[in-house]
Design a protein around this motif. Sequence first.
Motif, mmCIF file in Angstrom:
data_model
loop_
_atom_site.group_PDB
_atom_site.id
_atom_site.type_symbol
_atom_site.label_atom_id
_atom_site.label_comp_id
_atom_site.label_asym_id
_atom_site.label_seq_id
_atom_site.Cartn_x
_atom_site.Cartn_y
_atom_site.Cartn_z
ATOM 1 N N TRP A 97 0.825 -1.204 0.000
ATOM 2 C CA TRP A 97 0.000 0.000 0.000
ATOM 3 C C TRP A 97 0.860 1.254 0.000
ATOM 4 C CZ3 TRP A 97 -5.170 -0.349 -0.450
ATOM 5 C CH2 TRP A 97 -5.772 -1.573 -0.141
ATOM 6 N N ALA A 98 0.848 2.020 -1.090
ATOM 7 C CA ALA A 98 1.501 3.335 -1.065
ATOM 8 C C ALA A 98 0.793 4.213 -0.043
ATOM 9 C CB ALA A 98 1.479 3.987 -2.447
ATOM 10 N N MET A 99 -0.533 4.022 0.109
ATOM 11 C CA MET A 99 -1.286 4.660 1.187
ATOM 12 C C MET A 99 -2.663 4.013 1.259
ATOM 13 S SD MET A 99 -1.394 6.508 3.801
ATOM 14 C CE MET A 99 0.340 6.926 3.588
ATOM 15 N N ALA A 100 -2.808 3.059 2.166
ATOM 16 C CA ALA A 100 -4.118 2.455 2.414
ATOM 17 C C ALA A 100 -4.972 3.472 3.155
ATOM 18 C CB ALA A 100 -3.951 1.182 3.242
ATOM 19 N N TYR A 101 -6.290 3.280 3.125
ATOM 20 C CA TYR A 101 -7.178 4.275 3.716
ATOM 21 C C TYR A 101 -8.339 3.628 4.449
ATOM 22 C CZ TYR A 101 -10.599 8.056 3.961
ATOM 23 O OH TYR A 101 -11.517 8.971 4.405
ATOM 24 N N VAL A 102 -8.556 4.077 5.669
ATOM 25 C CA VAL A 102 -9.750 3.734 6.437
ATOM 26 C C VAL A 102 -10.422 5.058 6.736
ATOM 27 C CG1 VAL A 102 -10.676 2.679 8.521
ATOM 28 C CG2 VAL A 102 -8.593 1.757 7.496
ATOM 29 N N GLY A 103 -11.615 5.266 6.196
ATOM 30 C CA GLY A 103 -12.245 6.579 6.298
ATOM 31 C C GLY A 103 -13.416 6.634 7.241
ATOM 32 N N ASP A 104 -14.396 7.437 6.874
ATOM 33 C CA ASP A 104 -15.581 7.646 7.701
ATOM 34 C C ASP A 104 -16.440 6.388 7.702
ATOM 35 O OD1 ASP A 104 -15.195 10.254 8.601
ATOM 36 O OD2 ASP A 104 -15.902 11.071 6.706
ATOM 37 N N ASN A 105 -16.111 5.499 8.592
ATOM 38 C CA ASN A 105 -16.891 4.277 8.748
ATOM 39 C C ASN A 105 -16.854 3.882 10.216
ATOM 40 O OD1 ASN A 105 -14.403 3.052 9.220
ATOM 41 N ND2 ASN A 105 -14.216 2.319 7.123
ATOM 42 N N ASP A 106 -17.411 2.732 10.540
ATOM 43 C CA ASP A 106 -17.453 2.307 11.933
ATOM 44 C C ASP A 106 -16.058 2.154 12.528
ATOM 45 O OD1 ASP A 106 -20.197 2.305 11.848
ATOM 46 O OD2 ASP A 106 -20.364 0.146 11.496
ATOM 47 N N SER A 107 -15.098 1.677 11.741
ATOM 48 C CA SER A 107 -13.740 1.510 12.252
ATOM 49 C C SER A 107 -13.124 2.844 12.630
ATOM 50 C CB SER A 107 -12.854 0.813 11.210
ATOM 51 O OG SER A 107 -13.280 -0.498 11.000
ATOM 52 N N ALA A 108 -13.266 3.837 11.755
ATOM 53 C CA ALA A 108 -12.714 5.153 12.044
ATOM 54 C C ALA A 108 -13.420 5.785 13.233
ATOM 55 C CB ALA A 108 -12.813 6.060 10.818
ATOM 56 N N ALA A 109 -14.731 5.624 13.312
ATOM 57 C CA ALA A 109 -15.473 6.179 14.445
ATOM 58 C C ALA A 109 -15.026 5.531 15.749
ATOM 59 C CB ALA A 109 -16.972 5.982 14.230
ATOM 60 N N GLU A 110 -14.837 4.225 15.743
ATOM 61 C CA GLU A 110 -14.375 3.533 16.948
ATOM 62 C C GLU A 110 -12.980 4.021 17.339
ATOM 63 O OE1 GLU A 110 -13.189 -0.909 18.535
ATOM 64 O OE2 GLU A 110 -14.375 -0.724 16.719
ATOM 65 N N PHE A 111 -12.112 4.205 16.354
ATOM 66 C CA PHE A 111 -10.770 4.724 16.629
ATOM 67 C C PHE A 111 -10.852 6.066 17.340
ATOM 68 C CE2 PHE A 111 -7.866 7.974 14.989
ATOM 69 C CZ PHE A 111 -6.745 7.625 15.700
ATOM 70 N N ILE A 112 -11.689 6.947 16.839
ATOM 71 C CA ILE A 112 -11.799 8.271 17.435
ATOM 72 C C ILE A 112 -12.348 8.168 18.848
ATOM 73 C CG2 ILE A 112 -12.933 10.520 17.263
ATOM 74 C CD1 ILE A 112 -10.565 9.929 15.277
ATOM 75 N N ASP A 113 -13.359 7.316 19.062
ATOM 76 C CA ASP A 113 -13.906 7.140 20.411
ATOM 77 C C ASP A 113 -12.831 6.666 21.377
ATOM 78 O OD1 ASP A 113 -16.380 7.904 19.483
ATOM 79 O OD2 ASP A 113 -17.164 5.852 19.343
ATOM 80 N N ILE A 114 -12.027 5.693 20.960
ATOM 81 C CA ILE A 114 -10.962 5.179 21.814
ATOM 82 C C ILE A 114 -9.913 6.255 22.055
ATOM 83 C CG2 ILE A 114 -9.034 3.535 21.926
ATOM 84 C CD1 ILE A 114 -10.853 1.606 20.290
ATOM 85 N N ALA A 115 -9.524 6.936 20.996
ATOM 86 C CA ALA A 115 -8.481 7.954 21.115
ATOM 87 C C ALA A 115 -8.925 9.122 21.993
ATOM 88 C CB ALA A 115 -8.075 8.449 19.734
ATOM 89 N N VAL A 116 -10.150 9.584 21.807
ATOM 90 C CA VAL A 116 -10.634 10.707 22.604
ATOM 91 C C VAL A 116 -10.734 10.310 24.074
ATOM 92 C CG1 VAL A 116 -12.630 12.198 23.043
ATOM 93 C CG2 VAL A 116 -11.772 11.906 20.716
ATOM 94 N N SER A 117 -11.247 9.111 24.338
ATOM 95 C CA SER A 117 -11.393 8.684 25.729
ATOM 96 C C SER A 117 -10.041 8.505 26.405
ATOM 97 C CB SER A 117 -12.212 7.396 25.819
ATOM 98 O OG SER A 117 -11.514 6.310 25.240
ATOM 99 N N SER A 118 -8.997 8.243 25.626
ATOM 100 C CA SER A 118 -7.656 8.097 26.196
ATOM 101 C C SER A 118 -6.925 9.432 26.246
ATOM 102 C CB SER A 118 -6.824 7.110 25.369
ATOM 103 O OG SER A 118 -6.426 7.705 24.145
ATOM 104 N N GLY A 119 -7.555 10.496 25.750
ATOM 105 C CA GLY A 119 -6.883 11.779 25.667
ATOM 106 C C GLY A 119 -5.756 11.759 24.644
#
Length: 143
Positions: A97-119
């Motif tokens: 992958w020169a640049m794989a992408y995970v965008g606005d989907n459940d995976s990205a939303a879960e990532f943000i939830d985890i990241a925000v909750s961890s500060g």
Amino acid sequence: MTAELWRLVYISRNDITGPAAVVRAEIDGILETARSRNAALGVTGALMFNTERFAQVLEGERTAVTTIYEAIQTDLRHSEVRLLTFEPVEERAFPTWAMAYVGDNDSAAEFIDIAVSSGFDHDGLGDDGCFGLIREHLADSLS
């Protein structure tokens, strides 16, 4: 002699604003540029994005990876750029992958939830940290 392989992982705040179509066009532009530039520099990786944050893994020769990261730090579409990992590795996690992408989907939303909750504390993201989340969620989105 083969150049040493490095992996860089960062997170940043997404500063792209506007209607969904404008944001999508900006992300498409980022991906097009990254794929072209990364392929030319022998860099591989993955980008995770949602309306709040970017998280990215870059893998390649040290100079190439740091050149790309320096450009990201001055890109006005990013702020609060935070380096999480920069280390030599034995092999690429995203070799094709020169640049794989995970965008606005459940995976990205879960990532943000985890990241925000961890500060956005790297240690708070778990043993594999941000890199593990990107790799896991990329695999989920492609299956």
